[in-house]
Design an enzyme around this catalytic site. Structure first.
Site, mmCIF file in Angstrom:
data_model
loop_
_atom_site.group_PDB
_atom_site.id
_atom_site.type_symbol
_atom_site.label_atom_id
_atom_site.label_comp_id
_atom_site.label_asym_id
_atom_site.label_seq_id
_atom_site.Cartn_x
_atom_site.Cartn_y
_atom_site.Cartn_z
ATOM 1 N N CYS A 7 -3.695 2.968 -8.747
ATOM 2 C CA CYS A 7 -3.836 4.359 -8.336
ATOM 3 C C CYS A 7 -3.327 5.302 -9.415
ATOM 4 O O CYS A 7 -3.953 6.321 -9.714
ATOM 5 C CB CYS A 7 -3.078 4.598 -7.026
ATOM 6 S SG CYS A 7 -3.257 6.263 -6.363
ATOM 7 N N CYS B 16 -0.383 1.902 0.942
ATOM 8 C CA CYS B 16 -0.633 3.167 1.630
ATOM 9 C C CYS B 16 -1.894 3.147 2.476
ATOM 10 O O CYS B 16 -1.963 3.807 3.512
ATOM 11 C CB CYS B 16 -0.678 4.309 0.625
ATOM 12 S SG CYS B 16 -2.115 4.309 -0.482
#
EC number: 2.8.1.13
Length: 382
Positions: free
Chosen positions: A118, A215
């Site tokens: 990410c 997440c």
């Protein structure tokens, strides 16, 4: 000295007013980072990244992210700070570069770190590219790391002063160009002081729980998440000598070093627990064995990325092999073509899996990183 042009109390410490894009997740760290950048005199715009195509309304405690609640928390923080705020939809890019990569890596028998991906592909590629195209000078985030300027004037990535919150490991994929447009205002401050500062600033997220785990898997059930996308694929669980011990519903559901959830039902001859030693997607087989067989003495990394100048000569470093792992003394050198990083560990380490990252440090400075492609285990020699 810190490269962030503003002291923690907001007093400017360097001339020049920058246009800064603050990535605001809805948590306390990114809110305080944005506030510090604004108080240091920069022109700050807040942006919340919508990374889920179908965001939930609320978080589940400290699990999950990118919910509508997080977006509203970020907007409220921006209002208190007094900066403009926008929501950018990067859900498709996140799915392609992070979620699809995560699933593909597990399907190939590797153990990826989605936080590194990410940072590499979203926050400091897609977001940074868009920010620079819109005329911003830098992206500020709430990561716990420091960008320091060395004696030669070169910007360097360093560990945070709070070792319990240090996130330099997941930033080890950033190159010099990305670091040139990055700000990490919290690297010189312990987490509890950041929360206290958020309360003084009147930020409602001051005591909001930190996000943890993966997440985009809000319930924490990684195996269930993968099974939904990869289906069931029954195969064998075997001992190191090839003896069949049981079955599994998908080799992707295991990680190197795993002990729980094996369900093999056959105790080892020595009565000691077994651990996952190898995952073979080719024959869909999971191999288990004793803890000592997990020892790794050396490893090979591919796709090296350097936070500055590429180190050409072999050298002594410390390496970190997990997001919150302890530093380990090692020697490292590049292969002849520069595409491989070879690392010899001073002391064997356990549970190192292909797909994870090895991050090289020189003291507190991050030198670079590579993706682990192979390991050498002395206990399994021959």
């Amino acid at each position: 000295m810190s490269d962030f042009p503003g002291a923690p109390d907001g007093s400017p410490s360097a001339p020049g007013r920058l246009r800064v894009l603050a990535a605001m997740s809805g948590g306390v760290d990114s809110a305080v980072a944005a506030a510090r950048a604004a108080e240091a005199g920069h022109e700050v715009t807040g942006v919340h990244l919508a990374l889920s195509s179908n965001p939930q309304s609320f978080r589940t405690g400290a699990r999950g992210c990118c919910t509508l609640e997080d977006s509203r928390d970020a907007r409220r923080a921006a209002d208190v700070i007094g900066i403009p705020f926008y929501v950018w939809d990067l859900a498709e890019r996140f799915r392609e570069d992070v979620i699809d990569d995560f699933v593909a890596e597990y399907a190939a028998g590797r153990t990826p770190n989605p936080c590194l991906r990410c940072n590499e592909k979203i926050k400091f590629a897609a977001l940074l590219d868009k920010a620079v195209a819109l005329g911003f000078d830098a992206v500020v985030t709430g990561h716990y790391a420091q960008i320091l300027t060395g004696p030669d004037g070169v910007r360097e990535l360093h560990r945070a002063v709070d070792p319990g919150k240090d996130q330099s490991y997941v930033l080890g994929v950033l190159d010099a160009e990305q670091l040139a447009h990055a700000m990490f205002p919290l690297g010189d401050t312990p987490k509890e002081l950041v929360r206290a500062e958020a309360e003084r600033r009147g930020l409602a997220v001051a005591r909001k729980p930190d996000s943890h785990d993966i997440c985009f898997i809000a319930d924490g059930d990684t195996q269930g998440f993968l099974e939904q996308r990869l289906g069931t694929a029954p195969g064998e669980i075997v001992d190191v000598d090839g003896t069949r011990l049981g079955e599994h519903s998908g080799a992707y559901g295991f990680t190197i070093g795993q002990r729980k959830g094996l369900k093999i039902g056959h105790p080892a001859a020595d009565g000691k627990p077994r651990y996952v030693l190898d995952i073979s997607p080719v024959d869909n087989r999971v191999t288990v064995g004793p803890a000592e067989a997990l020892d790794v003495a050396a490893l090979t990394g591919i796709k090296p990325r350097w936070c500055g100048t590429t180190p050409f000569a072999p050298g002594a470093y410390t390496v970190q092999l997990r997001a919150h792992g302890e530093p380990v003394a090692a020697t490292a050198e590049l292969g002849p073509d520069g595409a491989e990083l070879r690392v010899a560990l001073a002391e064997p380490q356990r549970g190192i899996a292909p797909g994870q990252a090895v991050v090289l440090y020189d003291g507190t400075r991050v030198v670079g990183s590579a993706t682990i492609a192979g390991t050498e285990r002395p206990a399994l020699a021959g």
